[in-house]
Scaffold this active site. Sequence first.
Site: not given
Length: 498
Positions: A238-240, A17-19, A408, A15, A261
């Site tokens: 979904h990142d989770t 940053s991206g990479r 994080g 939410a 986040t």
Amino acid sequence: MTSNEFNCAAVDLGASSGRVVLGRVGSDLLELTELHRFGNGHHRDDSGWRWDIGTIHREMLVGLRRAAEHAPSSIGIDSWAVDYGLLDRNGALLADPRHHRDPRNSEMIERVRERIDDAELYRTTGLQQLPINTLYQLVAALRENELDSAETLLLIPDLLTYWLTGEIGAEVTNASTTQLFDVHGRDWAYDLARRLGLPTHVFPPLRAPGEFAGTPRAEVSTTTGLSPSVRVTSVASHDTASAVVAVPATDRRFAYISCGTWSLVGLELDSPVLTERSRAANVTNERGIDGTTRYLRNTMGLWLLQECVRCWRERGLRADLDELLEGAAHQPAFRSVLDTDDPAFIAPQDMPTTIGAACAEAGEPVPESPEATVRCVLESLALAHRRTVRSVAELADREVEVVHLVGGGSRNELLCSLTADACELPVIAGPTEATALGNVLIQARAHGMAGDRSELRALVAATQPLRRFEPSESASTWDAVDRRVRDRTGAATRATVE
């Protein structure tokens, strides 16, 4: 790369940053190399908060151009949940996707209740009620005629996959976060959508993690240098869901906290829990890999701290996070503790002032320094972690012996230590890059380079740095703090089973 190694590119969007990272997987190898990182922001127009999806797409292509130099065999994309783009009949995006924190969503829960009661909605979708859910966003969009020209709805990873390949589909772990997924039929909840007046033709066919999603369009190959034959693989988008893949658990008796986040706190189960007690506790059932259920609750995460740091920096204050955390560790314990699930904290705002006002309203001392505010935030988050771990374990009748804190937040030693104390359980912190690792592992497995879930997790445990935090505070200390906040806010009715 040797013949027994697998190279892939993972696009990992959060939410803030991206990479794009390069992943390498082998029998005793699991390695990430960051190729490109970029800020991920939102903007406000006359109608509300929106994502700058064009910039996200361009930055993704920059990263894939760098990945092309390493000849990846596969590409996978994951992101946050619930937000979506709408395409017209020609496949063009109608507008930048709405941001889930847009205030207009807050009124929609009551609007849905007018047609579908809470119990039926939960029995069908198994989802926690949050105003950010796609369902409520779509009801708001319907009210403002935003769906009139829509032909297709694509969640963020599916939209980027479409721009990459030209192929339309919806990956199931992310689809299950919309509150428009039927946990029984394992398809879109078409009847529910129709009863709310939503157009059902916009929902695309579903894909499972590991399925082939296409190859790069000709113009993408030309722009990036990617081979036209590289496979775009559906991951747990979904990142989770990707983060849970990379939890280094050795057996079933674990809880996880995917901390960024948001803090996503829960268990991995074989089937959903759809009881009335589960609904009353506002716990959600989302799909994981291999047909599993991610039984969890969204609680406020490091958003509070991120917004505080942003505000302090805008005021010209020195706001080095490491220094703030060191200072917070020396602040008096439990001076000010809040219910982090208070809706007042959801929207972007002057968070230090909001926290101070919430403390004053609750009769708590107002933090007098940034360090005191950080201590308040982290103790409050740890308390939320404690409540949710205990709640989901009881509701699912699952014994929990260890908490895995990934993402994080695992870098934050003070938060990890406080969470161990609050939960009265060991906390294994790491991997920090759980989402990207899960993305890479699903790609590797889809290409025959990795085994079942237990083997994936064993590889994570063997190759990634982990830290263990043992509980030290007495149970009575945290019990007293918990009672203090419950008595004041009634938070138990939202987060804890009576």
